[in-house]
Design a protein around this motif. Structure first.
Motif, PDB file in Angstrom:
ATOM      1  N   ILE A  76       0.807  -1.217   0.000  1.00  0.00           N
ATOM      2  CA  ILE A  76       0.000   0.000   0.000  1.00  0.00           C
ATOM      3  C   ILE A  76       0.844   1.273   0.000  1.00  0.00           C
ATOM      4  N   ILE A  77       2.166   1.104   0.044  1.00  0.00           N
ATOM      5  CA  ILE A  77       2.995   2.300   0.025  1.00  0.00           C
ATOM      6  C   ILE A  77       3.767   2.396  -1.291  1.00  0.00           C
ATOM      7  N   GLY A  78       4.103   3.610  -1.638  1.00  0.00           N
ATOM      8  CA  GLY A  78       5.009   3.834  -2.754  1.00  0.00           C
ATOM      9  C   GLY A  78       6.246   4.502  -2.209  1.00  0.00           C
ATOM     10  N   VAL A  79       7.393   4.191  -2.786  1.00  0.00           N
ATOM     11  CA  VAL A  79       8.629   4.740  -2.256  1.00  0.00           C
ATOM     12  C   VAL A  79       9.434   5.364  -3.391  1.00  0.00           C
ATOM     13  N   VAL A  80       9.943   6.535  -3.140  1.00  0.00           N
ATOM     14  CA  VAL A  80      10.915   7.135  -4.053  1.00  0.00           C
ATOM     15  C   VAL A  80      12.197   7.320  -3.249  1.00  0.00           C
ATOM     16  N   PRO A  81      13.103   6.342  -3.371  1.00  0.00           N
ATOM     17  CA  PRO A  81      14.304   6.400  -2.533  1.00  0.00           C
ATOM     18  C   PRO A  81      15.231   7.534  -2.956  1.00  0.00           C
ATOM     19  N   GLN A  82      16.215   7.789  -2.093  1.00  0.00           N
ATOM     20  CA  GLN A  82      17.177   8.838  -2.367  1.00  0.00           C
ATOM     21  C   GLN A  82      17.964   8.566  -3.656  1.00  0.00           C
ATOM     22  N   ASP A  83      18.343   7.304  -3.834  1.00  0.00           N
ATOM     23  CA  ASP A  83      19.161   6.960  -4.992  1.00  0.00           C
ATOM     24  C   ASP A  83      18.284   6.747  -6.220  1.00  0.00           C
ATOM     25  N   LEU A  84      18.930   6.777  -7.358  1.00  0.00           N
ATOM     26  CA  LEU A  84      18.218   6.464  -8.589  1.00  0.00           C
ATOM     27  C   LEU A  84      18.047   4.951  -8.668  1.00  0.00           C
ATOM     28  N   THR A  85      16.855   4.508  -9.038  1.00  0.00           N
ATOM     29  CA  THR A  85      16.605   3.066  -9.030  1.00  0.00           C
ATOM     30  C   THR A  85      16.098   2.549 -10.365  1.00  0.00           C
ATOM     31  N   THR A  86      15.896   3.433 -11.345  1.00  0.00           N
ATOM     32  CA  THR A  86      15.391   2.921 -12.613  1.00  0.00           C
ATOM     33  C   THR A  86      16.547   2.315 -13.416  1.00  0.00           C
ATOM     34  N   ASP A  87      16.195   1.359 -14.278  1.00  0.00           N
ATOM     35  CA  ASP A  87      17.210   0.655 -15.054  1.00  0.00           C
ATOM     36  C   ASP A  87      17.507   1.439 -16.338  1.00  0.00           C
ATOM     37  N   GLU A  88      18.748   1.823 -16.488  1.00  0.00           N
ATOM     38  CA  GLU A  88      19.143   2.659 -17.632  1.00  0.00           C
ATOM     39  C   GLU A  88      18.989   1.942 -18.967  1.00  0.00           C
ATOM     40  N   PRO A 152      -0.550   3.763  -4.735  1.00  0.00           N
ATOM     41  CA  PRO A 152      -0.426   3.561  -3.294  1.00  0.00           C
ATOM     42  C   PRO A 152      -1.214   4.604  -2.507  1.00  0.00           C
ATOM     43  N   LYS A 153      -1.498   4.261  -1.233  1.00  0.00           N
ATOM     44  CA  LYS A 153      -2.189   5.229  -0.386  1.00  0.00           C
ATOM     45  C   LYS A 153      -1.211   6.243   0.181  1.00  0.00           C
ATOM     46  N   ILE A 154       0.046   5.773   0.347  1.00  0.00           N
ATOM     47  CA  ILE A 154       1.047   6.616   0.988  1.00  0.00           C
ATOM     48  C   ILE A 154       2.287   6.641   0.103  1.00  0.00           C
ATOM     49  N   LEU A 155       2.856   7.805  -0.051  1.00  0.00           N
ATOM     50  CA  LEU A 155       4.077   7.913  -0.842  1.00  0.00           C
ATOM     51  C   LEU A 155       5.205   8.471   0.027  1.00  0.00           C
ATOM     52  N   PHE A 156       6.327   7.766   0.027  1.00  0.00           N
ATOM     53  CA  PHE A 156       7.495   8.238   0.765  1.00  0.00           C
ATOM     54  C   PHE A 156       8.484   8.853  -0.216  1.00  0.00           C
ATOM     55  N   LEU A 157       8.861  10.089   0.051  1.00  0.00           N
ATOM     56  CA  LEU A 157       9.839  10.755  -0.803  1.00  0.00           C
ATOM     57  C   LEU A 157      11.068  11.049   0.039  1.00  0.00           C
ATOM     58  N   ASP A 158      12.175  10.391  -0.287  1.00  0.00           N
ATOM     59  CA  ASP A 158      13.390  10.613   0.493  1.00  0.00           C
ATOM     60  C   ASP A 158      14.311  11.547  -0.286  1.00  0.00           C
ATOM     61  N   GLU A 159      14.439  12.757   0.186  1.00  0.00           N
ATOM     62  CA  GLU A 159      15.279  13.772  -0.465  1.00  0.00           C
ATOM     63  C   GLU A 159      15.002  13.804  -1.971  1.00  0.00           C
ATOM     64  N   PRO A 160      13.785  14.183  -2.366  1.00  0.00           N
ATOM     65  CA  PRO A 160      13.430  14.048  -3.786  1.00  0.00           C
ATOM     66  C   PRO A 160      14.216  14.938  -4.731  1.00  0.00           C
ATOM     67  N   THR A 161      14.829  16.005  -4.234  1.00  0.00           N
ATOM     68  CA  THR A 161      15.503  16.906  -5.183  1.00  0.00           C
ATOM     69  C   THR A 161      16.998  17.016  -4.923  1.00  0.00           C
ATOM     70  N   LEU A 162      17.552  16.046  -4.189  1.00  0.00           N
ATOM     71  CA  LEU A 162      18.980  16.079  -3.900  1.00  0.00           C
ATOM     72  C   LEU A 162      19.778  16.101  -5.205  1.00  0.00           C
ATOM     73  N   GLY A 163      20.654  17.078  -5.329  1.00  0.00           N
ATOM     74  CA  GLY A 163      21.527  17.132  -6.491  1.00  0.00           C
ATOM     75  C   GLY A 163      20.906  17.764  -7.726  1.00  0.00           C
ATOM     76  N   LEU A 164      19.690  18.290  -7.599  1.00  0.00           N
ATOM     77  CA  LEU A 164      19.077  18.932  -8.766  1.00  0.00           C
ATOM     78  C   LEU A 164      19.313  20.443  -8.719  1.00  0.00           C
ATOM     79  N   ASP A 165      19.318  21.080  -9.899  1.00  0.00           N
ATOM     80  CA  ASP A 165      19.490  22.533  -9.895  1.00  0.00           C
ATOM     81  C   ASP A 165      18.183  23.211  -9.488  1.00  0.00           C
ATOM     82  N   VAL A 166      18.273  24.511  -9.236  1.00  0.00           N
ATOM     83  CA  VAL A 166      17.159  25.238  -8.620  1.00  0.00           C
ATOM     84  C   VAL A 166      15.885  25.181  -9.470  1.00  0.00           C
TER      85      VAL A 166
END
Lengths: 327, 268
Positions: A76-88, A152-166
């Motif tokens: 029931i949760i969705g997670v967007v971890p700090q690191d990139l997780t998609t397959d290039e 998901p009902k709940i989404l966790f965003l861990d540092e979603p913009t770390l390393g991105l420009d303004v």
């Protein structure tokens, strides 16, 4: 929606990353966990998403215990971890389809949901491209929706913009808000960017050394500080001294030649009164600024440190993430 | 719920989209059989008239070596699968798998199964290559369904054994170089202390003893036995049974070990 009870994580029996943490998150809100690096934000998230087990204490996510019902929680949760997780080596679409298969989403629903999400973050035209051809911002957007394919009902965003420009960062904020509004999902966000938490979160907890120091809305937190600052410069030092006699002061301080720094409870209310005090006493002001406390000041007040002072370890992590984003 | 399907299909997409790994993987069996066949062809003439007794009655060296080359192909491809797990960890994709409601073991077994599928493709190419080479593979006594079964299951079992070992290592380590180090350390010794390339009669006594207990020998010799011979004698049959049983037990133990250890947790 989420409630933790004395949630604790001790690494190797020595290092206490999260120390008897008690938080409560309401349905439908964007909840921000703000803290310096090493404060325990990511460890807290990792426990709530059942990636690591707590040492002691417990947490309930939408009625399910994170230890006893970890598989139910995961669904029931969705997670967007700090690191990139998609397959290039796969396309954006293939990545999303793979993740939706992990959650046993029926094919037809998956196609529909993926199309909706791609539109939401303006990736519909790039969905067929391999992820290695994406720009850093596009990859982050893909990460964002990869956590949402199973609705998901709940989404966790861990540092979603770390390393991105303004610019990319404020774009991401817009997407996060859109997601919260349109998908009706509760969002838990961690960040060490004050602006980010300030811009997105309805409620904020400041944590440090694994403990919650204070919780409230951005306004509430700021209001807990002593007040606003009015900075004034006069023609003469005498006039500046006279200004210190203004009745409703919390504090006053000299700040340079012919200048004074007044702390008042609420500058919106005090400013007209200050101005009439000035004209009633025949003072001549050459310069006047009003400063409302920022979340920075709140943070400084509670943790005793500037949030911007990044330690070396974090710098390395940031560079690492940026390198990955750029490739 | 298991995740095995989507993950295995991902492995395949990655494989056939990478032209270099696809082509090298398909060409490599040709090289193996052509180069080994030529390099050691003289073996068959050793010892004058008793030539084919040294190569266990095979009509030529390529027919003898086929079992060895099939085994080695399986072995090497299987060993390298561990590397993919380490790269998934380093590139972050593993993080996505670990937060999904799938079995941890499916992450590892998707790599093992896709490797075995690739190996089987290589096996087919290799046999075709051996057949079309001049003075190449000859099934002097025919090639029955039983023979196919033995050949395929020997390759699959030896592949399971080594894919499991190297994925077990990869569950823990984070440096691809460590895995390459281990791989380089053991691949040649493993090969040369086995009957994969050379007939036992050409080996020093101690080496022959060591090779006897090497599972690489079991697979190579099993395949060799059904390729070279027609219907097996009773003693040949029981020898084949012992080798195949040994491989089976080893493969089952390692697969179970891989299952339980990966379920307990894969290092992030």
């Amino acid at each position: 929606m989420i409630k933790t009870e004395d949630l604790t994580k001790i690494y190797n029996g020595k290092f206490t990353a999260v120390d008897k943490l008690n938080i409560e998150i309401e349905e439908g809100e964007i909840y921000g966990l703000l803290g310096p690096n090493g404060a325990g934000k990511t460890t807290t998230i990792n426990m709530l998403v059942t990636r690591i087990a707590p040492t002691s204490g417990s947490a309930i996510v939408d009625g399910y215990d994170i230890v006893k019902n970890s598989l139910k929680v995961r669904k029931i949760i969705g997670v967007v971890p700090q690191d990139l997780t998609t397959d290039e080596d796969l396309s954006g679409y293939e990545n999303l389809m793979m993740v939706s298969q992990f959650y046993d989403v029926p094919k037809r629903d998956a196609i529909e949901q993926i199309e909706k999400l791609l539109k939401l973050v303006n990736l519909e035209d790039s969905a067929g491209k391999l992820v290695k051809q994406y720009s850093g911002g596009m990859r982050k957007r893909l990460e964002l929706i990869a956590g949402l394919v199973h609705d998901p009902k709940i989404l966790f965003l861990d540092e979603p913009t770390l390393g991105l420009d303004v610019t990319t960062r404020s774009q991401m904020w817009k997407y996060v808000r859109d997601i919260q509004e349109r998908l009706d999902v509760t969002i838990i966000l961690t960040s060490h960017y004050l602006e980010e938490v300030d811009a997105l979160a309805n409620r904020i907890s400041i944590i440090d050394h694994g403990k919650v120091l204070v919780t409230g809305t951005s306004e509430e937190l700021k209001a807990k500080l002593k007040g606003d600052i009015i900075q004034m410069t006069f023609k003469t030092q005498e006039e500046a001294e006279k200004m210190k006699n203004y009745p409703n002061l919390v504090a006053s301080k000299d700040s340079g030649p012919n200048s004074v720094r007044l702390t008042v409870q609420d500058s919106d209310v005090e400013l007209p009164k200050v101005i009439s005090y000035i004209s009633n006493n025949g003072l001549s002001v050459t310069r006047m600024t009003v400063q409302k406390p920022s979340l920075d000041d709140v943070f400084l007040e509670y943790t005793g440190k500037e949030i911007r002072a990044e330690d070396a370890g974090d710098f390395k992590q940031t560079m690492f993430n940026m390198r990955r984003l750029r490739r | 719920m298991s995740g095995l399907g989507p993950l295995t299909s991902r492995e395949f997409k990655k494989w056939y989209r990478n032209p270099i790994s696809l082509v090298t993987g398909l060409i490599q069996p040709f090289f193996w059989i052509a180069l080994f066949g030529s390099a050691f062809a003289g073996l068959a003439d050793l010892g004058g008239g008793g030539a084919s007794s040294i190569i266990q009655g095979a009509p030529n060296y390529i027919t003898f070596i086929l079992g060895g080359v099939l085994t080695i192909t399986g072995l090497f491809t299987a060993m390298f699968t561990g590397v993919n797990l380490i790269f998934d960890r380093r590139l972050g994709t593993l993080g996505r798998f670990l937060i999904a409601p799938i079995r941890r073991s499916s992450i590892v077994f998707s790599k093992i199964f896709s490797a075995i599928a690739r190996i089987l493709i290589q096996v087919v190419i290799l046999i075709v290559a051996a057949l079309i080479l001049p003075d190449g593979l000859r099934f002097a006594h025919g090639f029955t369904l039983f023979d196919v079964g033995v050949l395929v299951s020997a390759v699959i079992m030896i592949s399971f054994v080594f894919a499991s070992i190297f994925n077990l290592i990869a569950i823990r380590i984070t440096q691809p170089n460590s895995l390459f180090g281990i791989l380089n350390l053991i691949n040649l010794p493993l090969l040369f202390t086995s009957y994969a390339m050379f007939p036992p009669d050409l080996m020093a006594g101690w080496l022959r003893t060591a090779a006897k207990y090497n599972p690489v020998s079991w697979a190579a010799e099993s395949i060799r036995m059904v390729v070279i011979n027609g219907s097996l004698t009773g003693s040949q049959m029981s020898q084949l049974g012992i080798w195949m049983l040994g491989l089976f037990v080893l493969a089952v133990v390692l697969v179970l070990l891989t299952y339980f250890i990966s379920e307990r947790g894969i290092r992030e």
